[in-house]
Design a protein around this motif. Structure first.
Motif, PDB file in Angstrom:
ATOM      1  N   GLY A   1      51.464 -37.887   5.158  1.00 28.59           N
ATOM      2  CA  GLY A   1      52.519 -36.789   5.079  1.00 28.59           C
ATOM      3  C   GLY A   1      52.407 -36.502   3.392  1.00 28.59           C
ATOM      4  O   GLY A   1      54.348 -36.399   3.239  1.00 28.59           O
ATOM      5  N   LEU A   2      52.058 -36.561   3.109  1.00 30.05           N
ATOM      6  CA  LEU A   2      52.865 -37.016   1.340  1.00 30.05           C
ATOM      7  C   LEU A   2      52.461 -35.207   0.745  1.00 30.05           C
ATOM      8  O   LEU A   2      52.766 -34.524  -0.011  1.00 30.05           O
ATOM      9  N   THR A   3      51.752 -33.690   1.550  1.00 29.05           N
ATOM     10  CA  THR A   3      51.897 -32.624   1.073  1.00 29.05           C
ATOM     11  C   THR A   3      51.717 -31.805   2.546  1.00 29.05           C
ATOM     12  O   THR A   3      50.311 -32.603   2.575  1.00 29.05           O
ATOM     13  N   GLY A   4      52.278 -30.945   3.033  1.00 24.93           N
ATOM     14  CA  GLY A   4      51.874 -29.991   4.144  1.00 24.93           C
ATOM     15  C   GLY A   4      51.316 -28.740   4.111  1.00 24.93           C
ATOM     16  O   GLY A   4      51.604 -27.549   3.306  1.00 24.93           O
ATOM     17  N   GLY A   5      50.914 -27.953   5.360  1.00 21.86           N
ATOM     18  CA  GLY A   5      50.019 -26.949   5.552  1.00 21.86           C
ATOM     19  C   GLY A   5      49.852 -26.672   5.144  1.00 21.86           C
ATOM     20  O   GLY A   5      48.011 -27.918   4.260  1.00 21.86           O
ATOM     21  N   SER A   6      49.624 -25.526   4.019  1.00 23.25           N
ATOM     22  CA  SER A   6      48.682 -25.081   2.652  1.00 23.25           C
ATOM     23  C   SER A   6      49.440 -25.485   1.443  1.00 23.25           C
ATOM     24  O   SER A   6      48.639 -25.323   0.472  1.00 23.25           O
ATOM     25  N   SER A   7      50.496 -26.785   1.547  1.00 24.27           N
ATOM     26  CA  SER A   7      50.959 -26.439   0.059  1.00 24.27           C
ATOM     27  C   SER A   7      50.331 -27.686  -1.171  1.00 24.27           C
ATOM     28  O   SER A   7      49.003 -28.951  -0.272  1.00 24.27           O
ATOM     29  N   GLY A   8      50.245 -27.856  -2.070  1.00 25.24           N
ATOM     30  CA  GLY A   8      49.506 -28.763  -3.192  1.00 25.24           C
ATOM     31  C   GLY A   8      48.049 -27.581  -3.071  1.00 25.24           C
ATOM     32  O   GLY A   8      47.636 -27.370  -2.230  1.00 25.24           O
ATOM     33  N   ASN A   9      47.706 -28.994  -4.559  1.00 26.46           N
ATOM     34  CA  ASN A   9      46.178 -28.615  -4.982  1.00 26.46           C
ATOM     35  C   ASN A   9      45.493 -29.787  -5.898  1.00 26.46           C
ATOM     36  O   ASN A   9      46.530 -30.533  -6.306  1.00 26.46           O
ATOM     37  N   ILE A  10      44.393 -29.861  -5.954  1.00 22.28           N
ATOM     38  CA  ILE A  10      43.933 -30.679  -6.744  1.00 22.28           C
ATOM     39  C   ILE A  10      42.957 -30.400  -7.614  1.00 22.28           C
ATOM     40  O   ILE A  10      41.952 -29.026  -6.967  1.00 22.28           O
ATOM     41  N   SER A  11      42.108 -30.926  -8.637  1.00 26.79           N
ATOM     42  CA  SER A  11      41.058 -30.450  -9.126  1.00 26.79           C
ATOM     43  C   SER A  11      40.548 -32.329 -10.232  1.00 26.79           C
ATOM     44  O   SER A  11      41.149 -32.925  -9.899  1.00 26.79           O
ATOM     45  N   ALA A  12      39.153 -31.560 -10.137  1.00 21.17           N
ATOM     46  CA  ALA A  12      38.407 -32.943 -10.882  1.00 21.17           C
ATOM     47  C   ALA A  12      37.231 -32.337 -11.678  1.00 21.17           C
ATOM     48  O   ALA A  12      36.704 -31.125 -11.267  1.00 21.17           O
ATOM     49  N   ARG A  13      37.090 -33.143 -13.009  1.00 18.91           N
ATOM     50  CA  ARG A  13      36.164 -32.485 -14.096  1.00 18.91           C
ATOM     51  C   ARG A  13      34.474 -33.092 -14.071  1.00 18.91           C
ATOM     52  O   ARG A  13      35.247 -34.704 -13.911  1.00 18.91           O
ATOM     53  N   LEU A  14      33.594 -32.412 -13.878  1.00 22.56           N
ATOM     54  CA  LEU A  14      31.999 -33.118 -14.068  1.00 22.56           C
ATOM     55  C   LEU A  14      32.209 -33.636 -15.330  1.00 22.56           C
ATOM     56  O   LEU A  14      33.071 -33.076 -16.215  1.00 22.56           O
ATOM     57  N   SER A  15      31.572 -33.996 -15.266  1.00 19.16           N
ATOM     58  CA  SER A  15      30.688 -34.581 -17.339  1.00 19.16           C
ATOM     59  C   SER A  15      30.566 -33.899 -17.857  1.00 19.16           C
ATOM     60  O   SER A  15      30.484 -33.939 -18.707  1.00 19.16           O
ATOM     61  N   ASP A  16      29.677 -32.740 -17.300  1.00 20.02           N
ATOM     62  CA  ASP A  16      29.678 -32.289 -18.147  1.00 20.02           C
ATOM     63  C   ASP A  16      30.598 -30.697 -18.806  1.00 20.02           C
ATOM     64  O   ASP A  16      30.717 -29.958 -19.291  1.00 20.02           O
ATOM     65  N   GLY A  17      32.077 -30.924 -18.045  1.00 24.21           N
ATOM     66  CA  GLY A  17      33.049 -30.431 -18.567  1.00 24.21           C
ATOM     67  C   GLY A  17      33.195 -29.385 -17.252  1.00 24.21           C
ATOM     68  O   GLY A  17      34.889 -28.583 -17.233  1.00 24.21           O
ATOM     69  N   ARG A  18      32.568 -28.788 -15.735  1.00 25.54           N
ATOM     70  CA  ARG A  18      32.729 -28.379 -15.301  1.00 25.54           C
ATOM     71  C   ARG A  18      34.164 -28.840 -14.372  1.00 25.54           C
ATOM     72  O   ARG A  18      34.409 -30.055 -13.998  1.00 25.54           O
ATOM     73  N   LEU A  19      35.173 -28.033 -13.359  1.00 24.22           N
ATOM     74  CA  LEU A  19      35.907 -28.213 -13.096  1.00 24.22           C
ATOM     75  C   LEU A  19      35.808 -28.073 -11.356  1.00 24.22           C
ATOM     76  O   LEU A  19      35.452 -27.062 -10.845  1.00 24.22           O
TER      77      LEU A  19
END
Length: 216
Positions: free
Chosen positions: A22-40
């Motif tokens: 229940g920390l975020t519901g529906g289609s709310s929230g977004n997340i990203s992470a970086r790979l070691s070569d700089g791609r996201l």
């Protein structure tokens, strides 16, 4: 299993965990992470944390140009600004619409320079000072400008009437930190008006020095 495959699966697994709690519901929230070569890797627009597909995550090159996957979240300005201003310290960014953090952002007496009261050591260790930013229309590029205006001094902010955004050294660190932010906001609301016994200046200084916390 490749680094990219592992990160895709980890993003979706942690996002689903946050959704189910229940920390975020529906289609709310977004997340990203970086790979070691700089791609996201970035969650797509209109997607739910409860059902992210590892194969459909948006993929950006090191210059933040999309090269694969679904259309990304409209909150990309938030993510790119953290990667730009905290390059060495940011491997992932999480943005939620978590209820207690949003509720705390609505209270006029909250200190915009440090909106979380010093109730626990872990909130200081994982978040440092949390800046309260003003309201922006969702997707407004000015949100990224506001992050850049902090010049890398904050790893966590809360957008008023909207929700928290946290950058961490890796995906787990960012997720744990934003969960700590939400729990501390909940504690702040639960103890509001009760004159709680907060950590004193000496205790805060000791935590900041021992754990090398951003506290300027």
């Amino acid at each position: 299993m490749s680094e990219e495959t592992q990160l895709r699966e980890q993003m979706c697994r942690l996002a689903k965990s946050m959704f189910e709690r229940g920390l975020t519901g529906g289609s709310s929230g977004n997340i990203s992470a970086r790979l070691s070569d700089g791609r996201l890797l970035v969650s797509p627009t209109g997607s739910s944390f409860g059902s992210l597909d590892p194969a459909r995550l948006s993929l950006f090159d090191a210059d933040v140009r999309q090269i694969d996957g679904d259309k990304p979240t409209k909150e990309m300005p938030l993510h790119s600004a953290f990667y730009e201003t905290r390059q060495a310290k940011t491997g992932a960014v999480v943005h939620l619409h978590s209820s207690h953090s949003v509720a705390l952002s609505l209270i006029p007496e909250v200190d915009p320079e440090n909106m979380l009261p010093p109730l626990t050591a872990y909130s200081i260790m994982r978040l440092g000072k949390v800046k309260l930013l003003p309201y922006f229309m969702p997707g407004d590029p000015a949100m990224g400008d506001a992050i850049r205006g902090l010049a890398g001094r904050r790893s966590a902010v809360v957008l008023a009437n909207h929700g928290p955004v946290v950058a961490g050294k890796d995906l787990e660190a960012a997720v744990y930190a934003i969960e700590e932010l939400e729990e501390t906001a909940k504690l702040a609301l639960l103890t509001r008006g009760a004159n709680p016994a907060m950590l004193n200046a000496e205790q805060i200084t000791a935590i900041v020095e021992k754990f090398d916390v951003d506290w300027d």
